[in-house]
Design a protein around this motif. Sequence first.
Motif, PDB file in Angstrom:
ATOM      1  N   PHE A  13       0.835  -1.201   0.000  1.00 37.96           N
ATOM      2  CA  PHE A  13       0.000   0.000   0.000  1.00 37.96           C
ATOM      3  C   PHE A  13       0.869   1.249   0.000  1.00 37.96           C
ATOM      4  CE2 PHE A  13      -2.757  -3.264   1.844  1.00 37.96           C
ATOM      5  CZ  PHE A  13      -3.865  -3.110   1.045  1.00 37.96           C
ATOM      6  N   LEU A  20      -5.455   2.454   4.208  1.00 34.09           N
ATOM      7  CA  LEU A  20      -4.887   1.559   3.206  1.00 34.09           C
ATOM      8  C   LEU A  20      -5.226   2.139   1.841  1.00 34.09           C
ATOM      9  CD1 LEU A  20      -5.903  -1.909   4.704  1.00 34.09           C
ATOM     10  CD2 LEU A  20      -3.742  -0.687   4.953  1.00 34.09           C
ATOM     11  N   ASP A  54      -4.342   2.326  -2.241  1.00 34.19           N
ATOM     12  CA  ASP A  54      -3.668   1.619  -3.335  1.00 34.19           C
ATOM     13  C   ASP A  54      -2.499   2.440  -3.856  1.00 34.19           C
ATOM     14  OD1 ASP A  54      -5.325  -0.617  -3.305  1.00 34.19           O
ATOM     15  OD2 ASP A  54      -6.748   0.258  -4.714  1.00 34.19           O
TER      16      ASP A  54
END
Length: 150
Positions: A83, A93, A95
Amino acid sequence: MALAVLLITAGVPAAAGPSAATIELLALEGFDPVSYFLKEGPQAGAARFELSWGGKVWRFASGADRAAFRDNPEVYAPRLGGFDAAGILDGRLVDADPLVFAVIGERLYLFRDAERRARFLAEPELVRRAEAAWPDLQGQLDVPIRDAPR
């Protein structure tokens, strides 16, 4: 008639319930994690050189890279679950883009964008802080990170 149906269905096993299929996501969008540590930088992996680890499928550019990862996945896998390191600092979290990365202290870190990457490179203390925050966020994952490569 009811007796005939009963006799016919008596020897037939009950239909099995839905199976719990495991879905494994493709790690690093298919880039070879070992290649990040090589002079050429990230290389696309191939389906013929893959293995599963940490609930994800990892692809490699060569059998040698796959073997290196299999023998020590913690060395090559991106830190912080792959992450965005800056997102981890924010308690989220987020991407990351597998092509926006930095190898810091011989470990691979991914970022959402170049600005976040530049921030971490300018302030090395942020890596330590993100690493310290990571254990508290791991409970949000669907699949544990560590398992034996297969």
